[in-house]
Scaffold this active site. Structure first.
Site, PDB file in Angstrom:
ATOM      1  N   CYS A  82      -5.177  -7.655  -9.551  1.00 23.55           N
ATOM      2  CA  CYS A  82      -4.494  -7.469  -9.287  1.00 23.55           C
ATOM      3  C   CYS A  82      -3.244  -7.813 -10.004  1.00 23.55           C
ATOM      4  CB  CYS A  82      -4.121  -7.504  -7.764  1.00 23.55           C
ATOM      5  SG  CYS A  82      -4.341  -8.697  -7.894  1.00 23.55           S
TER       6      CYS A  82
ATOM      7  N   GLU B  64       0.392  -5.680  -0.932  1.00 22.32           N
ATOM      8  CA  GLU B  64       0.282  -6.924  -1.291  1.00 22.32           C
ATOM      9  C   GLU B  64       0.102  -5.226  -2.098  1.00 22.32           C
ATOM     10  OE1 GLU B  64       0.316  -9.860  -2.205  1.00 22.32           O
ATOM     11  OE2 GLU B  64       0.632 -10.533   0.378  1.00 22.32           O
TER      12      GLU B  64
HETATM   13  P1  NDP Z   1      -5.996   2.712  -2.521  1.00 23.50           P
HETATM   14  O1  NDP Z   1      -4.320   2.571  -2.646  1.00 23.50           O
HETATM   15  O2  NDP Z   1      -5.870   3.936  -3.139  1.00 23.50           O
HETATM   16  O3  NDP Z   1      -6.437   2.235  -1.275  1.00 23.50           O
HETATM   17  C1  NDP Z   1      -5.965   1.090  -0.760  1.00 23.50           C
HETATM   18  C2  NDP Z   1      -6.651   1.018   0.705  1.00 23.50           C
HETATM   19  O4  NDP Z   1      -5.794   2.638   0.989  1.00 23.50           O
HETATM   20  C3  NDP Z   1      -7.822   1.807   0.122  1.00 23.50           C
HETATM   21  O5  NDP Z   1      -8.790   1.721   1.546  1.00 23.50           O
HETATM   22  C4  NDP Z   1      -7.571   3.740   0.883  1.00 23.50           C
HETATM   23  O6  NDP Z   1      -8.481   4.368   1.439  1.00 23.50           O
HETATM   24  C5  NDP Z   1      -6.361   3.195   2.075  1.00 23.50           C
HETATM   25  N1  NDP Z   1      -4.958   4.499   1.461  1.00 23.50           N
HETATM   26  C6  NDP Z   1      -5.801   5.458   1.043  1.00 23.50           C
HETATM   27  N2  NDP Z   1      -4.754   6.644   1.327  1.00 23.50           N
HETATM   28  C7  NDP Z   1      -4.647   6.099   2.729  1.00 23.50           C
HETATM   29  C8  NDP Z   1      -3.183   6.502   3.249  1.00 23.50           C
HETATM   30  N3  NDP Z   1      -2.366   7.920   3.156  1.00 23.50           N
HETATM   31  N4  NDP Z   1      -2.870   5.776   4.230  1.00 23.50           N
HETATM   32  C9  NDP Z   1      -3.947   4.483   4.955  1.00 23.50           C
HETATM   33  N5  NDP Z   1      -4.553   3.768   4.023  1.00 23.50           N
HETATM   34  C10 NDP Z   1      -5.061   4.998   2.484  1.00 23.50           C
HETATM   35  O7  NDP Z   1      -5.831   1.393  -4.130  1.00 23.50           O
HETATM   36  P2  NDP Z   1      -7.074   0.761  -4.488  1.00 23.50           P
HETATM   37  O8  NDP Z   1      -8.196   1.161  -3.728  1.00 23.50           O
HETATM   38  O9  NDP Z   1      -7.403   2.073  -5.572  1.00 23.50           O
HETATM   39  O10 NDP Z   1      -7.088   0.167  -5.083  1.00 23.50           O
HETATM   40  C11 NDP Z   1      -6.699  -0.977  -6.620  1.00 23.50           C
HETATM   41  C12 NDP Z   1      -4.933  -0.932  -6.707  1.00 23.50           C
HETATM   42  O11 NDP Z   1      -5.102  -2.077  -5.673  1.00 23.50           O
HETATM   43  C13 NDP Z   1      -4.654  -1.172  -7.241  1.00 23.50           C
HETATM   44  O12 NDP Z   1      -3.229  -0.694  -7.762  1.00 23.50           O
HETATM   45  C14 NDP Z   1      -4.040  -3.085  -7.325  1.00 23.50           C
HETATM   46  O13 NDP Z   1      -3.507  -4.114  -8.661  1.00 23.50           O
HETATM   47  C15 NDP Z   1      -3.707  -3.128  -5.823  1.00 23.50           C
HETATM   48  N6  NDP Z   1      -4.802  -4.823  -5.762  1.00 23.50           N
HETATM   49  C16 NDP Z   1      -3.417  -5.629  -5.105  1.00 23.50           C
HETATM   50  C17 NDP Z   1      -3.711  -6.455  -4.940  1.00 23.50           C
HETATM   51  C18 NDP Z   1      -2.509  -8.094  -4.374  1.00 23.50           C
HETATM   52  O14 NDP Z   1      -2.934  -9.106  -4.042  1.00 23.50           O
HETATM   53  N7  NDP Z   1      -0.923  -7.508  -4.337  1.00 23.50           N
HETATM   54  C19 NDP Z   1      -4.809  -7.259  -5.052  1.00 23.50           C
HETATM   55  C20 NDP Z   1      -5.927  -6.065  -5.236  1.00 23.50           C
HETATM   56  C21 NDP Z   1      -5.592  -5.078  -4.836  1.00 23.50           C
HETATM   57  P3  NDP Z   1     -10.088   4.654   0.108  1.00 23.50           P
HETATM   58  O15 NDP Z   1     -10.227   3.790  -0.647  1.00 23.50           O
HETATM   59  O16 NDP Z   1     -11.130   4.816   0.884  1.00 23.50           O
HETATM   60  O17 NDP Z   1      -9.481   6.235  -0.063  1.00 23.50           O
END
Ligand code: NDP
Length: 492
Positions: free
Chosen positions: A273, A239
């Protein structure tokens, strides 16, 4: 010989979005922690999956009771994590609705997926099906709406009979600890539901252990997650982001349209999002619409003094303010005009931005193409419906869209032409309307895999296995070669 000193636990300092101070310390899970938790959950999952669904529902109902007792505390912890987003205070209740909804929906959805009967092509063969849950589901969740997005996938996975290992965002860890106080109060649940802490490397370790991954986050990270899941050949459901358009037609009620667009774009400081991220307005009403929007935008108050007052809070994740600033600078450099807002303001250590309306924007600007995730409302004029639809569809994303028109039929006709998983007609931000009702699929980079909404979303966590009994005679090898051949008939 002196014994080796115990390994130092790695700690992360977590910033408070309202003060800018690092006031929370998070112990980062080691690779050994992740492996040990995964092994413990796998063991618990065998007992969990062997329970009849009614018994699992009984455990989940007890959990519901624990969440109910601590709903206010959970909401407070979420509010500290996000900086005081309005929905944070409701998170306890949203969690109750999530668990309560699945108490009703899971038995029906799983029962409807079972097949028992006779084979349509081999009438002597009886077919029965069993639903076998994936043993360990890994959930990797983002910092926006941190509790809701951690639980949207975890709760149905647990109902389906899976164990869940959660890796929440390191940016917003407080609410997860508050939630797990309720989980630990229900030992049968604690045996199959746990979390690990840390950044991307811990996320990768979860992928290394799980049988299925649900990821919510950005496109670049989603791509890394997809690659890691592909290496292990495990299913992953992504997502991802959005750049959701709103179309405002010439016959619209401008007051209604401006109200809906403002809320859709700046609610939760635009850190949603499915926020409205770009607006296309018929050129005949463009100026009047913009005037109303600016007037309403200027009336929005920051919650800097009191998180429960005001309308929008600070940026939850400080680097997000930089991204928004970069998009605005790029737009201005390419000729856009900022009519209101537009500055990142530091107040008491928190980073805030007032609703920011821009005109004179084009698709050459980042603010019209990349996810901004801030309270920005770029408005562009269009000449006719074909152009509006073309602009709305000119994107790599396709999460949601909105259409505001003079009539519901008019909005529907345009909505049908937009490439997005959900189109809101005569309003914005109606995502909750589909949560328990209908599963939808995102377009473009916004999502991959089965839907996370609607009762059938639970089916992502089970495999349907067929048990087939031959009630008739077994086929003789001598007769087998006739299969598939037309019986010999009289010559025509
Ligand atoms: P990120 O993609 O930066 O991070 C998401 C999660 O992935 C976090 O727990 C992060 O850890 C973890 N992560 C980071 N790098 C890796 C990796 N290499 N491998 C595995 N996991 C990893 O997203 P954000 O937290 O910045 O969230 C915002 C984004 O989420 C926006 O783009 C938004 O649109 C999207 N979103 C989509 C939704 C949907 O339903 N379509 C709903 C809500 C948000 P850590 O943060 O600890 O670094």
């Amino acid at each position: 010989m002196a014994s080796a000193a115990p390994a130092q636990e790695a700690m992360l300092a977590v910033r408070n979005p309202r003060t800018g101070q690092a006031d929370y310390r998070l112990a980062v899970s080691s690779a050994e922690d992740v492996t040990a938790k995964a092994a413990r959950l796998r063991e618990g999952q065998q007992r969990w999956a062997a329970l009849p669904l009614e018994a699992r529902c009984g455990v989940m109902a007890r959990w519901l009771g624990e969440v109910k007792a601590r709903a206010a505390e959970i909401g407070e912890a979420d509010a500290v994590d996000t900086g005081g987003c309005h929905t944070s205070y409701l998170q306890g209740f949203i969690t109750l609705a999530n668990i309560g909804g699945w108490l009703e929906d899971a038995p029906k959805a799983l029962a409807a997926y079972r097949v028992n009967g006779t084979s349509a092509v081999m009438p002597t063969v009886e077919v029965r099906s069993e639903l076998v849950p994936y043993a360990l589901v890994g959930v990797i969740s983002p910092w926006n709406a941190p509790l809701m997005l951690a639980l949207l996938d975890a709760v149905p996975a647990l109902f389906a009979g899976s164990a869940v290992l959660l890796k929440p965002s390191e940016v917003t860890p407080r609410v997860i600890e508050a939630l797990f106080e309720t989980v630990r109060a229900v030992p049968e649940l604690a045996a199959v539901f746990d979390y690990v802490s840390g950044g991307g490397e811990v996320g990768q370790q979860v992928i290394g252990q799980a049988d299925l991954i649900c990821f919510t986050g950005s496109v670049p990270t989603g791509r890394k997650v997809a690659v890691a899941c592909a290496e292990r050949l495990i299913p992953c459901f992504l997502e991802l982001g959005g750049k959701d358009p709103a179309i405002v037609t010439e016959t619209v009620d401008l007051e209604r349209a401006a109200t809906a667009v403002l809320r859709g774009a700046v609610y939760a400081t635009g850190q949603v999002c499915y926020s409205t991220e770009r607006v296309y307005v018929h050129r005949s009403v463009h100026d009047a619409f913009v005037a109303k929007l600016v007037e309403k935008a200027r009336a929005v108050r920051l919650n800097a003094e009191n998180p429960r007052a005001g309308h929008i809070g600070p940026f939850t994740f400080a680097p997000q303010a930089e991204i928004v600033r970069r998009h605005l600078a790029d737009a201005v450099a390419k000729g856009a005009q900022v009519l209101t807002g537009g500055e990142v303001e530091e107040i008491g250590g928190g980073l805030y931005m007032r609703p920011t309306v821009l005109t004179g924007v084009t698709h050459a600007m980042e603010i019209m193409r990349e996810e901004t995730f801030g309270p920005c409302i770029p408005v562009m004029a269009y000449a006719d419906t074909d152009e509006a639809v073309r602009l709305a569809n000119d994107t790599q994303f396709g999460l949601t869209a909105s259409v505001l028109a003079g009539s519901e039929e008019g909005a529907l006709a345009i909505g049908r032409r937009i490439n997005a998983g959900a189109v809101f007609l005569q309003d914005t931000f109606l995502t909750f309307g589909k949560m328990r009702t209908i599963g939808t699929h995102s377009f473009g980079f916004s999502g991959l895999g089965g839907s996370r909404t609607g009762p059938e979303s639970i089916l992502r966590f089970v495999r349907r296995k067929a048990l087939m009994t031959q009630h008739g005679p077994v086929a003789d090898i001598q007769d087998d070669h006739h299969l598939g051949q037309k019986p010999a008939g009289p010559a025509a």
